[in-house]
Design a protein around this motif. Sequence first.
Motif, PDB file in Angstrom:
ATOM      1  N   THR A  20       0.827  -1.205   0.000  1.00  0.00           N
ATOM      2  CA  THR A  20       0.000   0.000   0.000  1.00  0.00           C
ATOM      3  C   THR A  20       0.857   1.249   0.000  1.00  0.00           C
ATOM      4  O   THR A  20       0.623   2.197  -0.733  1.00  0.00           O
ATOM      5  CB  THR A  20      -0.925   0.004   1.232  1.00  0.00           C
ATOM      6  N   PHE A  21       1.909   1.227   0.840  1.00  0.00           N
ATOM      7  CA  PHE A  21       2.807   2.383   0.898  1.00  0.00           C
ATOM      8  C   PHE A  21       3.494   2.619  -0.425  1.00  0.00           C
ATOM      9  O   PHE A  21       3.574   3.735  -0.922  1.00  0.00           O
ATOM     10  CB  PHE A  21       3.832   2.170   2.016  1.00  0.00           C
ATOM     11  N   LYS A  22       3.990   1.521  -1.029  1.00  0.00           N
ATOM     12  CA  LYS A  22       4.673   1.643  -2.318  1.00  0.00           C
ATOM     13  C   LYS A  22       3.742   2.187  -3.379  1.00  0.00           C
ATOM     14  O   LYS A  22       4.072   3.081  -4.145  1.00  0.00           O
ATOM     15  CB  LYS A  22       5.232   0.285  -2.740  1.00  0.00           C
ATOM     16  N   LYS A  23       2.528   1.625  -3.387  1.00  0.00           N
ATOM     17  CA  LYS A  23       1.562   2.052  -4.389  1.00  0.00           C
ATOM     18  C   LYS A  23       1.235   3.533  -4.239  1.00  0.00           C
ATOM     19  O   LYS A  23       1.116   4.271  -5.202  1.00  0.00           O
ATOM     20  CB  LYS A  23       0.288   1.218  -4.255  1.00  0.00           C
ATOM     21  N   ALA A  24       1.145   3.983  -2.977  1.00  0.00           N
ATOM     22  CA  ALA A  24       0.785   5.376  -2.735  1.00  0.00           C
ATOM     23  C   ALA A  24       1.927   6.322  -3.055  1.00  0.00           C
ATOM     24  O   ALA A  24       1.709   7.473  -3.398  1.00  0.00           O
ATOM     25  CB  ALA A  24       0.365   5.551  -1.280  1.00  0.00           C
ATOM     26  N   SER A  25       3.175   5.827  -2.932  1.00  0.00           N
ATOM     27  CA  SER A  25       4.311   6.723  -3.076  1.00  0.00           C
ATOM     28  C   SER A  25       4.891   6.771  -4.469  1.00  0.00           C
ATOM     29  O   SER A  25       5.682   7.641  -4.780  1.00  0.00           O
ATOM     30  CB  SER A  25       5.418   6.305  -2.095  1.00  0.00           C
ATOM     31  N   VAL A  26       4.518   5.817  -5.319  1.00  0.00           N
ATOM     32  CA  VAL A  26       5.063   5.801  -6.671  1.00  0.00           C
ATOM     33  C   VAL A  26       4.523   6.980  -7.469  1.00  0.00           C
ATOM     34  O   VAL A  26       3.329   7.260  -7.459  1.00  0.00           O
ATOM     35  CB  VAL A  26       4.707   4.472  -7.380  1.00  0.00           C
ATOM     36  N   VAL A  27       5.397   7.718  -8.139  1.00  0.00           N
ATOM     37  CA  VAL A  27       4.979   8.833  -8.986  1.00  0.00           C
ATOM     38  C   VAL A  27       4.851   8.342 -10.415  1.00  0.00           C
ATOM     39  O   VAL A  27       5.783   7.780 -10.968  1.00  0.00           O
ATOM     40  CB  VAL A  27       6.003   9.979  -8.918  1.00  0.00           C
ATOM     41  N   THR A  28       3.701   8.500 -10.994  1.00  0.00           N
ATOM     42  CA  THR A  28       3.469   8.059 -12.367  1.00  0.00           C
ATOM     43  C   THR A  28       3.086   9.267 -13.209  1.00  0.00           C
ATOM     44  O   THR A  28       2.689  10.312 -12.679  1.00  0.00           O
ATOM     45  CB  THR A  28       2.330   7.014 -12.430  1.00  0.00           C
ATOM     46  N   PRO A  29       3.182   9.118 -14.544  1.00  0.00           N
ATOM     47  CA  PRO A  29       2.809  10.235 -15.411  1.00  0.00           C
ATOM     48  C   PRO A  29       1.385  10.716 -15.190  1.00  0.00           C
ATOM     49  O   PRO A  29       1.060  11.857 -15.460  1.00  0.00           O
ATOM     50  CB  PRO A  29       2.993   9.659 -16.818  1.00  0.00           C
ATOM     51  N   ALA A  30       0.511   9.819 -14.704  1.00  0.00           N
ATOM     52  CA  ALA A  30      -0.880  10.199 -14.521  1.00  0.00           C
ATOM     53  C   ALA A  30      -1.079  11.077 -13.286  1.00  0.00           C
ATOM     54  O   ALA A  30      -2.129  11.679 -13.103  1.00  0.00           O
ATOM     55  CB  ALA A  30      -1.743   8.953 -14.411  1.00  0.00           C
ATOM     56  N   ASP A  31      -0.070  11.117 -12.380  1.00  0.00           N
ATOM     57  CA  ASP A  31      -0.245  11.852 -11.130  1.00  0.00           C
ATOM     58  C   ASP A  31      -0.519  13.333 -11.395  1.00  0.00           C
ATOM     59  O   ASP A  31      -1.557  13.849 -11.044  1.00  0.00           O
ATOM     60  CB  ASP A  31       0.981  11.682 -10.240  1.00  0.00           C
ATOM     61  N   ASN A  32       0.424  13.999 -11.960  1.00  0.00           N
ATOM     62  CA  ASN A  32       0.211  15.407 -12.312  1.00  0.00           C
ATOM     63  C   ASN A  32       1.392  15.910 -13.128  1.00  0.00           C
ATOM     64  O   ASN A  32       2.180  16.738 -12.655  1.00  0.00           O
ATOM     65  CB  ASN A  32       0.035  16.258 -11.053  1.00  0.00           C
ATOM     66  N   PRO A  33       1.543  15.439 -14.345  1.00  0.00           N
ATOM     67  CA  PRO A  33       2.675  15.903 -15.154  1.00  0.00           C
ATOM     68  C   PRO A  33       2.526  17.384 -15.473  1.00  0.00           C
ATOM     69  O   PRO A  33       1.431  17.880 -15.721  1.00  0.00           O
ATOM     70  CB  PRO A  33       2.579  15.043 -16.415  1.00  0.00           C
ATOM     71  N   LYS A  34       3.643  18.080 -15.438  1.00  0.00           N
ATOM     72  CA  LYS A  34       3.636  19.503 -15.795  1.00  0.00           C
ATOM     73  C   LYS A  34       3.697  19.682 -17.305  1.00  0.00           C
ATOM     74  O   LYS A  34       3.219  20.673 -17.834  1.00  0.00           O
ATOM     75  CB  LYS A  34       4.809  20.208 -15.109  1.00  0.00           C
ATOM     76  N   LEU A  35       4.329  18.729 -17.992  1.00  0.00           N
ATOM     77  CA  LEU A  35       4.403  18.798 -19.448  1.00  0.00           C
ATOM     78  C   LEU A  35       3.031  18.523 -20.059  1.00  0.00           C
ATOM     79  O   LEU A  35       2.383  17.516 -19.740  1.00  0.00           O
ATOM     80  CB  LEU A  35       5.409  17.770 -19.971  1.00  0.00           C
ATOM     81  N   LYS A  36       2.601  19.415 -20.918  1.00  0.00           N
ATOM     82  CA  LYS A  36       1.298  19.290 -21.561  1.00  0.00           C
ATOM     83  C   LYS A  36       1.455  19.363 -23.079  1.00  0.00           C
ATOM     84  O   LYS A  36       2.313  20.080 -23.594  1.00  0.00           O
ATOM     85  CB  LYS A  36       0.360  20.417 -21.108  1.00  0.00           C
ATOM     86  N   LEU A  37       0.587  18.635 -23.788  1.00  0.00           N
ATOM     87  CA  LEU A  37       0.576  18.704 -25.250  1.00  0.00           C
ATOM     88  C   LEU A  37       0.318  20.132 -25.715  1.00  0.00           C
ATOM     89  O   LEU A  37      -0.586  20.812 -25.222  1.00  0.00           O
ATOM     90  CB  LEU A  37      -0.515  17.789 -25.804  1.00  0.00           C
ATOM     91  N   LEU A  38       1.109  20.557 -26.675  1.00  0.00           N
ATOM     92  CA  LEU A  38       0.921  21.871 -27.271  1.00  0.00           C
ATOM     93  C   LEU A  38      -0.204  21.798 -28.298  1.00  0.00           C
ATOM     94  O   LEU A  38      -0.180  20.961 -29.206  1.00  0.00           O
ATOM     95  CB  LEU A  38       2.217  22.336 -27.939  1.00  0.00           C
ATOM     96  N   LYS A  39      -1.193  22.667 -28.164  1.00  0.00           N
ATOM     97  CA  LYS A  39      -2.350  22.693 -29.055  1.00  0.00           C
ATOM     98  C   LYS A  39      -2.195  23.780 -30.117  1.00  0.00           C
ATOM     99  O   LYS A  39      -1.567  24.819 -29.880  1.00  0.00           O
ATOM    100  CB  LYS A  39      -3.625  22.959 -28.244  1.00  0.00           C
ATOM    101  N   TYR A  40      -2.808  23.526 -31.278  1.00  0.00           N
ATOM    102  CA  TYR A  40      -2.798  24.558 -32.314  1.00  0.00           C
ATOM    103  C   TYR A  40      -3.519  25.822 -31.849  1.00  0.00           C
ATOM    104  O   TYR A  40      -3.161  26.929 -32.259  1.00  0.00           O
ATOM    105  CB  TYR A  40      -3.456  24.037 -33.591  1.00  0.00           C
TER     106      TYR A  40
END
Length: 667
Positions: A20-40
Amino acid sequence: MKQLFIPFAALVALLLFAFTFKKASVVTPADNPKLKLLKYNNPGLVVDLGVGLWAWPVPVDWDGDGDMDLLVSCPDKPFNGLWLFENKSGDKIPVFEKPVKLGPAVKNIQISYTNNGKARYTTPGVELPNFKADLGKKKVKLFPADSILKDLKGRNRFNQWKFVDFDADGDDDIIVGIDDWGDYGWDNAYNKQGVWTNGPLRGFLYLVENKNGNYENKGRLKADGKDIDVYGAPSPNFADFDGDGDLDIICGEFLDKMTYFENIGTKQKPKYAKGRYLSNELGVIKMDLEMILPTAVDWDGDGDVDLVVGDEDGRVALIENTGKVKDGMPVFKSPFYFKQKADNVKFGALATPVGVDWDNDGDEDIIVGNSAGYIGFIENLGMNNGMPKWAAPKYLESDGKVIRIQAGSNGSIQGPAEAKWGYTTVSVADWDNDGLKDIVVNSIFGEVLWYKNIGTAKSPKLGKAQNVKVKWPANTVPHKPSWNWWDPKPQTLVTQWRTTPFVVDWNKDKLADIVMLDTGGYLSFFERYKDGNELWLKPGKRIFEGTKGAAFDQKHTVKDSLPGTLQLNDGKFGQSGRRKFTIVDWDCDGALDVIVNSKNANFLKNVGAKNGKVQLSDESYLDDLVLAGHDTSPTTVDWNKDGIPDLLIGAEDGHFYYMLNPKSQKK
């Protein structure tokens, strides 16, 4: 040693806690990436339809409204997915809607239209009977896929299974299209004359016959008495292409062409003539890029079978069957690349951007290379709701012709299968000190060229490509990677392929220098100087040291963790080069840092000099979002004009990913 005894219940509780601790502490791209797709960010704009790297097209009336939509499976990073491009207009050649992700990519997906017009979906060895409802979760085994692979010499990349009533007996047989890289090998197989000494790519077709509901492998199909053997990626398509009542074959290949095999037998007992490339009045029909994937379907509902073809850069084209036959071969039109309503800014695949005010109108545009060898200009049309509004990409021209650098038959260390790739990697600067922005480019060749701006600041125009000049010591061997079969022209700069030739006035003497990888993969300083009226580069100096690691591979994995002279790639042959970077004061402390490709981009902080060497401390990657399958290409921009550089990354999928500098966010 005394053993520690833990009761079973306590052990289970401990493991559950740890999980549970590991699952909660792992940072994944879905968490809150700052990089966002550039839109036209440009309503009404129409651009080429595209997914990420490698488009597997599935033409089908997905929504059942009577017109053809387009599914495209894209197996790359980060644009992985099965994407729906809906045809809302009902036109035969529509402008498609923006893509909608239905689910994850389906590897090696194929669609077959049987005699009753039903669409059947397959992947190797299985049918996906409820595909529209469950996107392939339910699988029905057809035949052991591994049994086909055992017949090959080497590795396999394409494994395509199609249904067809091959012998007109009323049931659907299976044709397997499969490639074999055993004879080709991979890279570094040119002799001193530039001749490829390994074999070609192979692409075979196998008949798996339906015998009363049981399938039997009948071996390879033949044409003109020999195994059908196209240049890899055979993409088998069976239809009555010439209108004589029996089933012919059209195969794709790893490169850019399609081969037609006429059925000169009967409907019940097919026999195939020697293959011929599809052609029309303009010559052999070729796709713009390679790794093509044709799928046969009557796209326009006129009774003859067309081809919908995916390209490596994520675009999809229609090759329309005219219904005419010439010299026993069906006549197709040249490829027309489908269009879509603009969504994500994109320039092919493996985009290599530079943020720069190219047209001198006060805002930063994008100049960008890509895997196809083009150089593009994406114009910033001004701010709209806090972000730039973008024009569609335009190919830049040199001396009146579109710039396109391609490997040809022997320009890529990885062999002739890469003939149409160019991997342009660009820098923009006033190279000749005349006050106008020029373009400096490296590519698949490792040869650094520059295009002089012979226009004006507001209307740039590029002249012919010229070599960047280096004053190498007299009577020395050509300076090139040891595995290059060809020798550079005298006093030119040839180093590792697909790596950034970053132009910067490093020593602040008002002359543009170059920082880039040398032939050994070390980050080096090529100093500019004047000799009379001419500008030259000095041979590169390895002035950079890594404080948290000296050597890396192409993806920025540490290969030598000890401090030392910075070797950004210790690989050889095809694994050499490939490093993309930008030089900028990222942390706004007055010293120039390096941001280099990694899973997105790593910040190499300039922490000062030691013994005359610039010390770069690797402060890790700048976000959690994984952008790299091959590599990324970072640059910086200041669209919000706050004086702080922000990050823009060109990714493998050809899209651009943007994030504010943490300094900017705190401001």
